[in-house]
Design an enzyme around this catalytic site. Structure first.
Site, short mmCIF file in Angstrom:
data_model
loop_
_atom_site.label_atom_id
_atom_site.label_comp_id
_atom_site.label_asym_id
_atom_site.label_seq_id
_atom_site.Cartn_x
_atom_site.Cartn_y
_atom_site.Cartn_z
N GLN A 164 -4.60 -1.22 9.61
CA GLN A 164 -4.62 -2.56 9.03
C GLN A 164 -5.29 -3.57 9.97
OE1 GLN A 164 -3.72 -3.17 5.93
NE2 GLN A 164 -3.94 -5.38 5.95
N ASP A 204 -10.68 3.51 3.81
CA ASP A 204 -11.06 2.09 3.74
C ASP A 204 -12.57 1.93 3.56
OD1 ASP A 204 -9.22 -0.01 3.81
OD2 ASP A 204 -8.84 0.19 5.95
N LYS A 225 0.84 -1.20 0.00
CA LYS A 225 0.00 0.00 0.00
C LYS A 225 0.87 1.26 0.00
CE LYS A 225 -3.89 -2.34 2.19
NZ LYS A 225 -4.65 -2.66 3.38
N1 GUN Z 1 -6.86 -6.40 6.08
C1 GUN Z 1 -7.07 -7.09 4.93
N2 GUN Z 1 -7.57 -6.27 3.98
C2 GUN Z 1 -7.68 -5.05 4.54
C3 GUN Z 1 -8.12 -3.79 4.05
O1 GUN Z 1 -8.54 -3.63 2.90
N3 GUN Z 1 -8.08 -2.76 4.93
C4 GUN Z 1 -7.63 -2.91 6.21
N4 GUN Z 1 -7.64 -1.85 6.99
N5 GUN Z 1 -7.22 -4.06 6.69
C5 GUN Z 1 -7.24 -5.12 5.86
#
Ligand code: GUN
Length: 293
Positions: A100, A123, A56
């Protein structure tokens, strides 16, 4: 030899194109003195999470966005994490905040997500974001279903009056996916582990989105000829190879369009995170008197 009839929707190519657009809009915003910024917060040492957050942050940097990665020990308390979120909410250089998941068990993930300012919830996990999607108000859409919608848009697919079947009812994919399809005037069915006859549902579908997290949830005998099949799954086969929820070889002989795994929905998810972060920065610019771009 397979005589694949379905056309593949190439997530890598579409992601590259959209990331190019993000880079251009980011450059334009920078000339007005604002660099879009994303904060990614990781608590603990989950190996998969470490890879995700690295990807990311790299995607942000590649597109010209500012990105900070905050890593904390698994011993971080909930109060400490909430204090960090509060600080990021008030940081003018940060327009998007991503905590996350999963978080360590002693931290209430819902409490943390609800502490993120909805204006920075890139998100799209905050209840305010979910509610905005539900009632068709502006807000941030969760990245994975948003990416699926972009894939449908890329093939010029008109959802009006079509029957869309979503397999899976998670808060981050299945439910928001259904809302987005509904907003585009599809008739939507959500199927899940308690659905009595999944095949009877999918055989009626013009569009199928598989978001379960289990191999071979969708096989060729369950698909109407010409249907569009979007595979959100990320699993490993017996040989350890990455695969989706859909039996790709079989279903691609029946479907009209299909997304592969890897190279389908996966690259779209991070792309939509960049789009959301840029959008957050553009909204910040507009609300702080910067000329819109
Ligand atoms: N864990 C797995 N996928 C995601 C996501 O898209 N966002 C977040 N914050 N955590 C994740």
């Amino acid at each position: 030899m397979t005589d694949s009839s379905a056309l593949t929707i190439d997530g890598n190519a579409l992601a590259a194109q959209l990331r190019g657009d993000v880079a251009q809009r980011t450059a334009a915003l920078k000339t007005r003195g604002l660099t879009p910024g994303l904060a990614v917060v990781l608590v603990g040492e989950n190996p998969a999470s470490q890879v995700y957050v690295r990807n990311k942050v790299k995607a942000c940097t590649d597109a010209g966005l500012h990105s900070v990665l905050e890593k904390y020990d698994a011993t971080m308390t909930e109060a400490e994490l909430l204090a960090r979120v509060d600080a990021l909410n008030n940081d003018p250089h940060i327009h998007g905040i991503l905590v996350q998941l999963p978080l360590p068990a002693h931290i209430d993930a819902n409490k943390v997500i609800e502490a993120i300012s909805p204006a920075k919830d890139v998100d799209g996990f905050h209840v305010a974001s979910a509610g905005a999607l539900m009632v068709g108000q502006p807000g941030f859409w969760p990245c994975t279903p948003y990416g699926c919608m972009k894939m449908l848009e890329s093939i010029g697919y008109d959802l009006r009056g079509k029957h869309a079947v979503v397999i899976g009812r998670s808060n981050i994919v299945g439910k928001p996916m259904a809302m987005m399809l509904l907003q585009q005037n599809a008739t939507v069915t959500i199927c899940h582990s308690a659905t009595a006859d999944l095949k009877a549902m999918t055989l009626q579908a013009d569009v199928i989105v598989a978001a379960v997290g289990k191999r071979n949830v969708l096989t060729a005998d369950m698909v109407k000829p010409g249907a569009v099949v979007i595979d959100v799954g990320m699993n490993r086969d017996d040989a350890g190879k990455l695969c989706g929820d859909v039996d790709f070889a079989g279903v691609s002989r029946v479907a009209g369009y299909i997304t592969p795994v890897p190279g389908g929905v996966g690259p779209m998810t991070i792309t939509m995170l960049l789009v959301n972060t840029l959008e957050a920065a553009e909204r910040f610019a507009a609300s702080h008197g910067l000329a819109s771009v």
